[in-house]
Design a protein around this motif. Sequence first.
Motif, PDB file in Angstrom:
ATOM      1  N   GLY A 191       0.573  -0.932  -0.015  1.00  0.00           N
ATOM      2  CA  GLY A 191      -0.540  -0.517   0.145  1.00  0.00           C
ATOM      3  C   GLY A 191       0.809   0.993  -0.159  1.00  0.00           C
ATOM      4  N   GLY A 192       2.396   0.644   0.477  1.00  0.00           N
ATOM      5  CA  GLY A 192       2.996   2.225  -0.008  1.00  0.00           C
ATOM      6  C   GLY A 192       3.850   2.641   1.539  1.00  0.00           C
ATOM      7  N   TRP A 193       4.403   4.012   1.416  1.00  0.00           N
ATOM      8  CA  TRP A 193       5.273   4.475   2.394  1.00  0.00           C
ATOM      9  C   TRP A 193       4.111   6.135   3.009  1.00  0.00           C
ATOM     10  N   PHE A 194       3.940   5.857   4.001  1.00  0.00           N
ATOM     11  CA  PHE A 194       3.712   7.023   4.730  1.00  0.00           C
ATOM     12  C   PHE A 194       4.371   7.703   5.843  1.00  0.00           C
ATOM     13  N   ARG A 195       4.216   8.718   5.307  1.00  0.00           N
ATOM     14  CA  ARG A 195       5.860   9.402   6.578  1.00  0.00           C
ATOM     15  C   ARG A 195       5.292   9.757   7.688  1.00  0.00           C
ATOM     16  N   LYS A 196       3.723   9.275   8.213  1.00  0.00           N
ATOM     17  CA  LYS A 196       2.523   9.956   9.364  1.00  0.00           C
ATOM     18  C   LYS A 196       1.987   8.507   9.845  1.00  0.00           C
ATOM     19  N   GLU A 197       1.439   8.074  10.381  1.00  0.00           N
ATOM     20  CA  GLU A 197       0.664   6.818  11.108  1.00  0.00           C
ATOM     21  C   GLU A 197      -0.759   7.190  10.107  1.00  0.00           C
ATOM     22  N   ILE A 198      -1.173   6.329   9.509  1.00  0.00           N
ATOM     23  CA  ILE A 198      -3.166   6.128   9.272  1.00  0.00           C
ATOM     24  C   ILE A 198      -4.110   5.716  10.127  1.00  0.00           C
ATOM     25  N   LYS A 199      -4.527   6.607  11.137  1.00  0.00           N
ATOM     26  CA  LYS A 199      -4.848   5.633  12.212  1.00  0.00           C
ATOM     27  C   LYS A 199      -6.818   5.670  11.532  1.00  0.00           C
ATOM     28  N   SER A 200      -7.339   5.967  11.025  1.00  0.00           N
ATOM     29  CA  SER A 200      -8.357   6.001  10.913  1.00  0.00           C
ATOM     30  C   SER A 200      -8.518   6.979   9.077  1.00  0.00           C
ATOM     31  N   VAL A 201      -9.643   6.668   8.676  1.00  0.00           N
ATOM     32  CA  VAL A 201      -9.675   7.170   7.513  1.00  0.00           C
ATOM     33  C   VAL A 201     -10.192   8.417   7.197  1.00  0.00           C
ATOM     34  N   GLY A 202     -10.177   9.447   8.153  1.00  0.00           N
ATOM     35  CA  GLY A 202     -10.045  10.825   8.694  1.00  0.00           C
ATOM     36  C   GLY A 202      -8.828  11.218   7.955  1.00  0.00           C
ATOM     37  N   ASP A 203      -7.441  10.189   8.877  1.00  0.00           N
ATOM     38  CA  ASP A 203      -6.154  10.863   7.785  1.00  0.00           C
ATOM     39  C   ASP A 203      -6.273  11.249   7.207  1.00  0.00           C
ATOM     40  N   LEU A 204      -6.911  10.147   6.185  1.00  0.00           N
ATOM     41  CA  LEU A 204      -6.819  10.812   5.145  1.00  0.00           C
ATOM     42  C   LEU A 204      -6.857  12.151   4.327  1.00  0.00           C
ATOM     43  N   PRO A 224      -6.222   0.884   8.635  1.00  0.00           N
ATOM     44  CA  PRO A 224      -7.028  -0.006   9.287  1.00  0.00           C
ATOM     45  C   PRO A 224      -8.335  -0.358   8.901  1.00  0.00           C
ATOM     46  N   GLN A 225      -8.989  -0.698   9.200  1.00  0.00           N
ATOM     47  CA  GLN A 225     -10.525  -1.597   8.445  1.00  0.00           C
ATOM     48  C   GLN A 225     -11.360  -0.797   8.663  1.00  0.00           C
ATOM     49  N   ASP A 226     -11.281   0.705   8.790  1.00  0.00           N
ATOM     50  CA  ASP A 226     -11.984   1.406   8.305  1.00  0.00           C
ATOM     51  C   ASP A 226     -11.963   2.224   6.980  1.00  0.00           C
ATOM     52  N   VAL A 227     -10.352   1.812   7.089  1.00  0.00           N
ATOM     53  CA  VAL A 227      -9.441   2.645   5.946  1.00  0.00           C
ATOM     54  C   VAL A 227     -10.423   1.505   4.788  1.00  0.00           C
ATOM     55  N   MET A 228      -9.891   0.820   4.801  1.00  0.00           N
ATOM     56  CA  MET A 228     -10.598  -0.556   3.921  1.00  0.00           C
ATOM     57  C   MET A 228     -11.985  -0.432   4.018  1.00  0.00           C
ATOM     58  N   GLU A 229     -12.834  -0.789   4.295  1.00  0.00           N
ATOM     59  CA  GLU A 229     -13.840  -0.568   4.240  1.00  0.00           C
ATOM     60  C   GLU A 229     -14.519   1.277   3.405  1.00  0.00           C
ATOM     61  N   ALA A 230     -13.944   1.666   3.953  1.00  0.00           N
ATOM     62  CA  ALA A 230     -14.207   3.030   3.144  1.00  0.00           C
ATOM     63  C   ALA A 230     -14.105   3.084   1.755  1.00  0.00           C
ATOM     64  N   CYS A 231     -12.280   2.419   1.089  1.00  0.00           N
ATOM     65  CA  CYS A 231     -11.924   2.094   0.145  1.00  0.00           C
ATOM     66  C   CYS A 231     -13.469   1.750  -0.861  1.00  0.00           C
ATOM     67  N   TYR A 232     -13.257   0.497  -0.750  1.00  0.00           N
ATOM     68  CA  TYR A 232     -14.291  -0.768  -0.938  1.00  0.00           C
ATOM     69  C   TYR A 232     -15.375  -0.454  -1.937  1.00  0.00           C
ATOM     70  N   LYS A 233     -15.948   0.790  -0.524  1.00  0.00           N
ATOM     71  CA  LYS A 233     -17.429   1.158  -0.595  1.00  0.00           C
ATOM     72  C   LYS A 233     -17.976   2.275  -2.196  1.00  0.00           C
ATOM     73  N   THR A 234     -16.448   3.094  -1.619  1.00  0.00           N
ATOM     74  CA  THR A 234     -16.324   4.270  -2.885  1.00  0.00           C
ATOM     75  C   THR A 234     -16.281   3.302  -3.990  1.00  0.00           C
ATOM     76  N   ALA A 235     -15.183   2.494  -3.784  1.00  0.00           N
ATOM     77  CA  ALA A 235     -14.316   2.094  -5.477  1.00  0.00           C
ATOM     78  C   ALA A 235     -16.435   1.210  -6.007  1.00  0.00           C
ATOM     79  N   ASN A 236     -16.422   1.025  -5.317  1.00  0.00           N
ATOM     80  CA  ASN A 236     -18.271  -0.408  -5.496  1.00  0.00           C
ATOM     81  C   ASN A 236     -18.792   1.286  -6.335  1.00  0.00           C
ATOM     82  N   GLU A 237     -18.849   2.375  -5.479  1.00  0.00           N
ATOM     83  CA  GLU A 237     -19.859   3.317  -5.889  1.00  0.00           C
ATOM     84  C   GLU A 237     -19.250   3.956  -7.945  1.00  0.00           C
TER      85      GLU A 237
END
Lengths: 345, 345
Positions: free
Chosen positions: A140-153, A284-297
């Motif tokens: 999924g790539g390299w991030f300079r800071k931690e992604i703790k939830s979808v809000g961090d995107l 995080p699970q909420d990131v995966m699920e938000a991306c999945y939902k957005t992808a399907n839309e």
Amino acid sequence: AVASPAVAQSAPEVRWRCTSSFPKSLDTIFGASEVFAKAVSDMTDGKFQIQVFAAGEIVPGLQALDAVQNNTVEMCHSASYYYVGKDPTFALGTAIPFGLNSRMMNAWFYAAGGLDLMNEFYKKYNVLMLPGGNTGTQMGGWFRKEIKSVGDLSGLKMRIAGIAGQILSKLGVVPQQIAGGDIYPALEKGTIDAAEWVGPYDDEKLGFAKVAQYYYYPGWWEGCAALNLFINQDKWNGLPKPYQAAVHAASALMNTEMQASYDAKNPGAIKRLVASGAQLKAFPQDVMEACYKTANEYYDEISGKNPDFKKIYDVVKAFRNDEYLWWQVAEYTYDNFMIRARARG
Amino acid sequence: AVASPAVAQSAPEVRWRCTSSFPKSLDTIFGASEVFAKAVSDMTDGKFQIQVFAAGEIVPGLQALDAVQNNTVEMCHSASYYYVGKDPTFALGTAIPFGLNSRMMNAWFYAAGGLDLMNEFYKKYNVLMLPGGNTGTQMGGWFRKEIKSVGDLSGLKMRIAGIAGQILSKLGVVPQQIAGGDIYPALEKGTIDAAEWVGPYDDEKLGFAKVAQYYYYPGWWEGCAALNLFINQDKWNGLPKPYQAAVHAASALMNTEMQASYDAKNPGAIKRLVASGAQLKAFPQDVMEACYKTANEYYDEISGKNPDFKKIYDVVKAFRNDEYLWWQVAEYTYDNFMIRARARG
């Protein structure tokens, strides 16, 4: 005059050029195109020679398909999803977010009509596609800071292209298009916050761990990435049948060897990356699920306006769901046990 | 006199016979050998013809290797582990319990020296081996009663062969050797309590669900089963180089197509089996762990007295552990998410 022997007619000298979308530094991918060309030469006793050119030597990497379509070169080694700007249907030949894994992609291509279905589409571009290798599930790539939830995107400047970039942009990411060689300085300076590339073996060479310590997985936008050979349709039609058969089999060989090569090289690379400070993190699970939902839309939206995409996507989606129904039984349960057995030592 | 053109010398008419260890009713496996033979013929403009014979047409299925070694036929399509009676090292070319999965087997064969290592061993039998397809992780078979813990294995009469049979016998199972066509009546009459065969697609055709309702997974003795082409070493050496290259590439093609075909066919079969009453059950954790421990003890025992086995097994074990270290990161996490996403609908 004496008639030429039949064998000579069926084995004419043929010289082709294959332009790659990849630099030689991506040695696993570029190496596969050399495996392909050598196999074709070996099978035809040197009569059918395909010379492979790295990206930029003849045409820029992202114009490889156009060069084949226009007959500037006879064929290219590329990734179908580079051409989503022409039509999003191209993505289905390489990877869509939350699509097939590597083995499922082969199953679809070779045994479930996938190659035929994609080639029906590619005819519009006067090219024939054959499988040209796979990377397996990418990171999924390299991030300079931690992604703790979808809000961090939100507001995250990330080097990511294609459909994945569009999906992430709906979740607040600001996608950036940056060539491979420019990613490191951009991450180092903080011009970008994150970058995806391929997987451990290729990522290690670019040294990202020094400037962005969080290494996320999985690359949900590339459950696999199928590379492709595109061949000018008229040039293909003009080949003697034995040469067509040689190209078909050499494609299967390179397809296998590339995946095998990545699978053999990645474990050592991920060990070295972790030893040098990379911190492996699952999204995080909420990131995966938000991306999945957005992808399907997103797929529904594209399907509403693009019949080619809809036709093939519907097939891929049904196939994927069937594949995972079975995969979870024997394969996944076996892998699960083996992973836990290894961890126990 | 005029010298023959060089091309004619390099493309002589060659006729080979390939004996299969499999009946035509195993159509995915047998079909792969036909894919192979057709590809070789197509690539050589019909000059190199390989005729495939089903098990028993020329020699019995389990004597295929001997027939190649003795040059009764030039080559065969078989499974290396059928010959563990000669030497347990043969198992490593197809499957050992708790061994590599299908993609890892390809990685080992093609990109980590596995083919070379196995061929060093096969030289003793005057044969060369090339990959000849894979089934993927198999099922654990059909049981007339539920297996709730390792104690339930005691006295169980099960149709299972090879190393897995030996491992299970240490846990109380009484392994039985029964040909495919005789399994159904043996299960029906209760002569045996359980039987393993392949996976949903092949199992469905034999109708086991009617006489043994519990369908266990995973077949830990076949995390994958690599089929093999064995070619008489002298016949191989006598082939023109282009024909050797054609055989090599056709092997990669059949190897891919067989796995693809199983992957495409198994989901439909497992749905139909469940609809017709088969009850899917995972082997209990204590059964898996007891079998894993017993398998490792068995490998140590064999390694102590068989240097060929030890040499290759040590390589496979280290490779497997590295592969699963990496597999658990991107591939497994991706599959895990996709399986759960599918289940949620």
